[in-house]
Design a protein around this motif. Structure first.
Motif, PDB file in Angstrom:
ATOM      1  N   LEU A   1      20.091 -28.989 -30.093  1.00 42.07           N
ATOM      2  CA  LEU A   1      20.362 -30.105 -29.388  1.00 42.07           C
ATOM      3  C   LEU A   1      19.066 -31.354 -29.457  1.00 42.07           C
ATOM      4  O   LEU A   1      19.189 -32.462 -29.747  1.00 42.07           O
ATOM      5  CB  LEU A   1      21.048 -30.099 -27.981  1.00 42.07           C
ATOM      6  N   GLY A   2      18.142 -30.555 -28.636  1.00 43.81           N
ATOM      7  CA  GLY A   2      17.023 -31.666 -28.364  1.00 43.81           C
ATOM      8  C   GLY A   2      16.458 -32.156 -29.708  1.00 43.81           C
ATOM      9  O   GLY A   2      15.849 -33.237 -29.756  1.00 43.81           O
TER      10      GLY A   2
ATOM     11  N   MET B   1      27.641 -31.808 -29.542  1.00 43.12           N
ATOM     12  CA  MET B   1      27.245 -32.565 -28.372  1.00 43.12           C
ATOM     13  C   MET B   1      28.684 -32.666 -27.436  1.00 43.12           C
ATOM     14  O   MET B   1      28.726 -33.836 -27.022  1.00 43.12           O
ATOM     15  CB  MET B   1      26.514 -33.836 -28.718  1.00 43.12           C
ATOM     16  N   SER B   2      29.471 -31.667 -27.469  1.00 41.42           N
ATOM     17  CA  SER B   2      30.785 -32.090 -26.570  1.00 41.42           C
ATOM     18  C   SER B   2      30.311 -31.669 -25.349  1.00 41.42           C
ATOM     19  O   SER B   2      29.195 -31.033 -24.862  1.00 41.42           O
ATOM     20  CB  SER B   2      31.725 -31.069 -27.177  1.00 41.42           C
ATOM     21  N   GLY B   3      31.147 -32.115 -24.284  1.00 40.47           N
ATOM     22  CA  GLY B   3      30.734 -31.709 -22.810  1.00 40.47           C
ATOM     23  C   GLY B   3      31.183 -30.163 -22.530  1.00 40.47           C
ATOM     24  O   GLY B   3      31.133 -29.789 -21.420  1.00 40.47           O
ATOM     25  N   THR B   4      31.524 -29.503 -23.611  1.00 45.87           N
ATOM     26  CA  THR B   4      31.618 -28.091 -23.249  1.00 45.87           C
ATOM     27  C   THR B   4      30.642 -27.267 -23.595  1.00 45.87           C
ATOM     28  O   THR B   4      31.037 -25.900 -23.717  1.00 45.87           O
ATOM     29  CB  THR B   4      33.146 -27.789 -23.964  1.00 45.87           C
ATOM     30  N   SER B   5      29.680 -27.452 -23.606  1.00 45.08           N
ATOM     31  CA  SER B   5      28.476 -26.689 -24.320  1.00 45.08           C
ATOM     32  C   SER B   5      28.416 -25.604 -22.946  1.00 45.08           C
ATOM     33  O   SER B   5      28.529 -25.891 -22.025  1.00 45.08           O
ATOM     34  CB  SER B   5      27.098 -27.435 -24.134  1.00 45.08           C
ATOM     35  N   ALA B   6      28.131 -24.250 -23.416  1.00 49.90           N
ATOM     36  CA  ALA B   6      28.202 -23.161 -22.681  1.00 49.90           C
ATOM     37  C   ALA B   6      27.094 -23.518 -21.612  1.00 49.90           C
ATOM     38  O   ALA B   6      25.976 -23.882 -21.798  1.00 49.90           O
ATOM     39  CB  ALA B   6      28.000 -21.871 -23.217  1.00 49.90           C
ATOM     40  N   PRO B   7      27.411 -23.461 -20.449  1.00 51.12           N
ATOM     41  CA  PRO B   7      26.379 -23.263 -19.234  1.00 51.12           C
ATOM     42  C   PRO B   7      25.590 -22.142 -19.487  1.00 51.12           C
ATOM     43  O   PRO B   7      25.994 -21.105 -19.903  1.00 51.12           O
ATOM     44  CB  PRO B   7      27.024 -23.570 -17.973  1.00 51.12           C
ATOM     45  N   ALA B   8      24.257 -22.329 -19.011  1.00 54.04           N
ATOM     46  CA  ALA B   8      23.557 -21.052 -18.975  1.00 54.04           C
ATOM     47  C   ALA B   8      24.381 -20.075 -17.982  1.00 54.04           C
ATOM     48  O   ALA B   8      24.785 -20.515 -16.759  1.00 54.04           O
ATOM     49  CB  ALA B   8      22.133 -21.358 -18.390  1.00 54.04           C
ATOM     50  N   THR B   9      23.932 -18.572 -18.452  1.00 53.90           N
ATOM     51  CA  THR B   9      24.673 -17.715 -17.326  1.00 53.90           C
ATOM     52  C   THR B   9      23.911 -17.010 -16.619  1.00 53.90           C
ATOM     53  O   THR B   9      24.297 -16.784 -15.299  1.00 53.90           O
ATOM     54  CB  THR B   9      25.377 -16.731 -18.511  1.00 53.90           C
TER      55      THR B   9
ATOM     56  N   ALA C   1      20.784 -23.124 -28.911  1.00 55.93           N
ATOM     57  CA  ALA C   1      21.697 -24.453 -29.232  1.00 55.93           C
ATOM     58  C   ALA C   1      21.089 -25.549 -28.204  1.00 55.93           C
ATOM     59  O   ALA C   1      20.860 -26.884 -28.546  1.00 55.93           O
ATOM     60  CB  ALA C   1      23.123 -24.295 -28.333  1.00 55.93           C
ATOM     61  N   LYS C   2      19.989 -25.150 -27.444  1.00 55.64           N
ATOM     62  CA  LYS C   2      19.551 -26.104 -26.553  1.00 55.64           C
ATOM     63  C   LYS C   2      18.298 -26.749 -27.368  1.00 55.64           C
ATOM     64  O   LYS C   2      18.227 -27.816 -27.393  1.00 55.64           O
ATOM     65  CB  LYS C   2      18.591 -25.314 -25.495  1.00 55.64           C
ATOM     66  N   GLY C   3      17.454 -25.974 -28.194  1.00 55.86           N
ATOM     67  CA  GLY C   3      16.370 -26.484 -28.733  1.00 55.86           C
ATOM     68  C   GLY C   3      17.019 -27.273 -30.044  1.00 55.86           C
ATOM     69  O   GLY C   3      16.425 -28.444 -30.644  1.00 55.86           O
TER      70      GLY C   3
ATOM     71  N   ASN D   1      18.162 -19.865 -25.584  1.00 54.35           N
ATOM     72  CA  ASN D   1      19.528 -20.465 -26.008  1.00 54.35           C
ATOM     73  C   ASN D   1      19.230 -21.282 -27.236  1.00 54.35           C
ATOM     74  O   ASN D   1      18.594 -22.502 -26.900  1.00 54.35           O
ATOM     75  CB  ASN D   1      20.065 -21.290 -24.756  1.00 54.35           C
TER      76      ASN D   1
END
Lengths: 212, 545
Positions: free
Chosen positions: A26-27, A1-9, A22-24, A20
């Motif tokens: 994380l949720g 959960m760092s602030g550097t998670s890749a933004p959607a491209t 990682a999204k699921g 993605n």
């Protein structure tokens, strides 16, 4: 959960973003945090009352059947293993094996509930349930111990049922081919939830059955 | 802030509310996973609940205008203040900003096309609907509306004949909805920011929503289990809160306030975030102390989670606990003050434009400061003893929650109205409505401090004759305020229907949301915008003419 998670491209015009995983995940982890806190409130009550009525809790613990508790612990830990194996087999392209492991997990869940119902039934027979005359004739500590016992194992049993439902849906979706190997998030998150159910029991077991 | 050329002409298929953009008819709304449509559905529900609760409040003020019974019996009065509190807290201010603007505006502020989990978002909305229906249902079934106050304190809530279990279960369902809103917001902020938007370039409103979402995730489960325990206690009699079975009612209060104090920050933090967006826009100046404001949101969220015991100074907790909770309470004042001072410093030497949203932002500061300073009286161990459970407390939290969050929601509505409707409200009338509400508010609630100081207890149906003058003043204030609120709502409704067309960027904002057309399109961006500069760098804004 760092602030550097890749933004959607790349955003398509009609969906929220590309697949993605990682999204699921994380949720799901956030949701698991909330589940831990939900039980946390009960563990807090347990801690306070056990501190206050240490001896009564010890005595009441002796009224539980350790055999039932141990059997259920073994059943749940085994099921946690098989759900991992199911995910493993699914992700390396063996859906039939994955389904078999899931089925075994579901049977373990069912066995857990059956054993639990026998155990609860025995307690009811002995008059050890909330508001039972026999229990009310005992001390505050015993009343609270059994109040918490039924509340916490009951809430846990509800979670077992929810977890089984999720894994059952995964089992069906693999069978129908609607759960794809490239998008296993549903199965993975179902597995995570099942582990949570297992971990909560691993705390409940010693706290209720093994008080010395 | 964004390269507008990259997505010019590439919007979805017209305004988000156009029937032809999705399934026609009600199904296009009720089954939508679009963040803007869901946000608007929340807005219409919450506005309705708010109006109902305002009317309940008004009826109570009519009752309290003179000593003795006026229009309702004491029992009805008890149900009224419970219902007023439950609706305003659980159905209006807690869900308010995270669900309305967390849905409608958040994705557009970070350059995303939707929330991280759109289907979950719709499910969350229906959980909210279900919780609201249960809460309202509890008033008309099983013995009548709860008369416990919104806090459901045991042992009374275990004994009273009215429908407490259904009401507490409703709070549990609403809590689940709130948790899932928080999960969605945190996931969205972490995974869907546009390229170039690192955490240091996020608008402060996003920081506010993000910090709030963490509190929603971490605190709400505690009230979930506490409310469930009330239900279980009422049905099965397990005894954990029942003193006749060895249970400890004080433990209930701990569990209740472990959530419900952080819930106060769920109410105020997102409003503070929106204020932090408004001050730079209407002062035409970069925000003073971006990092400190962002950091103070997290500080309020974390320290604010450790101060619940200040609700229980006189309830029998230990002196040591009281001293620690008091100290932590005073500590939370620091990040709150940082925000206020930074807003004022942002205005200093700014080129201030007095528009309706900004007037709400200014009154937010005024009312929040009064609410915050009176909070200091209550946070002090000795001064709280005579003030506890008096009108002073009621005055304090209405200044914070209504003066802060309520005015914050009004400010946000006036600010994003062009994006919501594509039209503009009557600006001069908006200012008159603001003035009426603001004056009415102060005439209404300021006497509460005086009456509380003189010992008038809260939640009482009647009062000694010596309070009559102040009660009359307060009631008159409430009438003025309700007229003001009616003017606000009327102006907005009229503007949505007949207002003149609003430009894309009427306030010359530099955040991404203003690079979209007004009204907002159904889909935000075909190609995600690339962010190259901060949210308040107006000197580079192409629209800043």
């Amino acid at each position: 959960m760092s602030g550097t998670s890749a933004p959607a491209t790349a955003h398509g015009p009609h969906h929220a973003g590309p697949y993605n995983p990682a999204k699921g995940r994380l949720g799901m982890w956030l949701f698991i945090c909330t589940e831990v806190l939900l039980f946390g409130g009960l563990f807090l009550l347990y801690a306070v009352y056990r501190y206050r009525y240490a001896e009564a809790f010890h005595a009441a613990s002796g009224l539980l059947d350790r055999l039932f508790g141990t059997a259920n612990t073994i059943v749940l830990i085994t099921s946690s293993l098989t759900v991992v194996l199911a995910i493993f087999e699914f992700e390396r392209g063996k859906p039939t094996r994955a389904r078999n492991y899931l089925l075994f997990t579901l049977l373990c869940g069912l066995a857990f509930l059956v054993i639990k119902s026998f155990e609860w039934g025995a307690k009811f027979e002995h008059g050890l349930y909330p508001n039972a005359p026999h229990l009310m004739s005992m001390g505050f500590g015993e009343i609270l111990y059994f109040g918490l016992y039924f509340t916490m194992t009951g809430l846990h049993a509800i979670h077992v049922i929810v977890g089984m439902s999720v894994l059952f849906v995964a089992w069906r979706r693999i069978g129908k081919g609607t759960l794809m190997r490239t998008r296993p998030a549903f199965l993975e998150n179902g597995g995570l939830f099942w582990h949570l159910v297992d971990v909560i029991w691993i705390f409940l077991f010693p706290l209720f059955y093994l008080i010395s | 802030m964004a390269e507008t050329a990259a997505h010019a002409g590439a919007y979805g298929e017209g305004p988000y509310f156009n029937p032809e953009t999705v399934k026609p008819g009600p199904a296009g709304w009720l089954t939508t996973t679009n963040h803007k449509r869901i946000g608007v559905m929340y807005l219409s529900l919450i506005a309705t609940f708010f109006s109902v609760a305002v009317i309940l409040g008004l009826l109570m003020r009519i009752e309290l205008m003179y000593p003795g019974q006026q229009i309702m019996s004491a029992k009805v009065f008890n149900a009224m203040f419970t219902l007023h509190g439950v609706i305003q807290i659980f159905l209006v201010v807690i869900p308010g900003i995270p669900t309305i603007f967390g849905n409608f505006s958040l994705p557009t502020l970070i350059g995303a096309n939707d929330m991280a989990f759109p289907k979950l978002n719709l499910f969350t909305f229906y959980l909210f609907v279900a919780g609201a229906a249960l809460a309202i249902g509890s008033c008309f079934t099983g013995g009548g509306a709860p008369d416990t106050g919104w806090t459901f304190y045991v042992p009374f809530s275990l004994k009273t004949a009215v429908n407490v279990p259904l009401a507490t279960f409703a709070v549990f369902v609403l809590g689940m909805s709130s948790i899932l809103t928080g999960v969605n917001i945190v996931s969205t902020v972490h995974t869907l920011r546009a390229p170039g938007m690192d955490f240091g370039k996020m608008p402060l409103s996003v920081w506010g929503l993000y910090s709030t979402a963490w509190v929603q995730i971490l605190a709400t489960p505690i009230i979930g289990i506490t409310m469930l325990l009330i239900v279980v206690e009422r049905i099965f009699g397990i005894g954990v809160f029942d003193p006749t079975k060895g249970g400890d009612p004080l433990l209930y209060q701990h569990l209740f306030w472990i959530y419900s104090h952080p819930a106060v920050y769920i109410m105020i933090l997102p409003a503070m975030g929106i204020m932090s967006d408004l001050f730079p826009v209407f002062s035409r100046k970069n925000i003073f102390g971006y990092k400190m404001i962002a950091f103070s949101s997290l500080a309020i969220a974390s320290v604010g989670s450790l101060v619940w015991g200040h609700h229980m100074y006189v309830n029998g907790q230990s002196d040591t606990a009281g001293i620690i909770f008091s100290l932590l309470t005073f500590l939370v004042a620091v990040p709150s003050a940082i925000k206020v001072v930074n807003w004022l410093a942002t205005m200093y030497k700014g080129s201030i434009r007095v528009e309706a949203p900004f007037l709400y932002a200014l009154s937010f500061v005024w009312l929040f400061t009064i609410g915050g300073l009176t909070g200091m009286f209550l946070g002090g161990l000795s001064t709280d003893v005579p003030l506890h459970d008096t009108y002073f407390v009621v005055g304090h939290f209405h200044y914070i929650i209504f003066g802060g969050t309520g005015f914050g929601i009004f400010a946000a509505l006036y600010y994003w109205f062009p994006k919501l409707t594509g039209r503009m409200y009557e600006k001069r009338f908006a200012i008159v409505a603001w003035l009426t509400t603001f004056v009415g508010f102060n005439v209404f609630y300021f006497p509460y401090f005086v009456m509380g100081w003189q010992g008038m207890p809260r939640r009482y149906f009647d009062f000694p004759a010596k309070f009559t003058e102040l009660q009359v003043v307060s009631s008159i204030g409430s009438y003025i305020m309700v007229i003001g609120i009616a003017m606000i709502i009327g102006n907005l409704l009229r503007g949505a229907k007949k207002g003149e067309k609003a430009p894309d960027n009427p306030w010359q904002g530099a955040t991404l949301d203003w690079s979209l057309p007004s009204p907002a399109p159904l889909e935000n961006w075909d190609v995600p915008p690339t962010v190259t500069r901060g949210p308040y760098e107006f000197n580079h804004s192409e629209d800043d003419k």
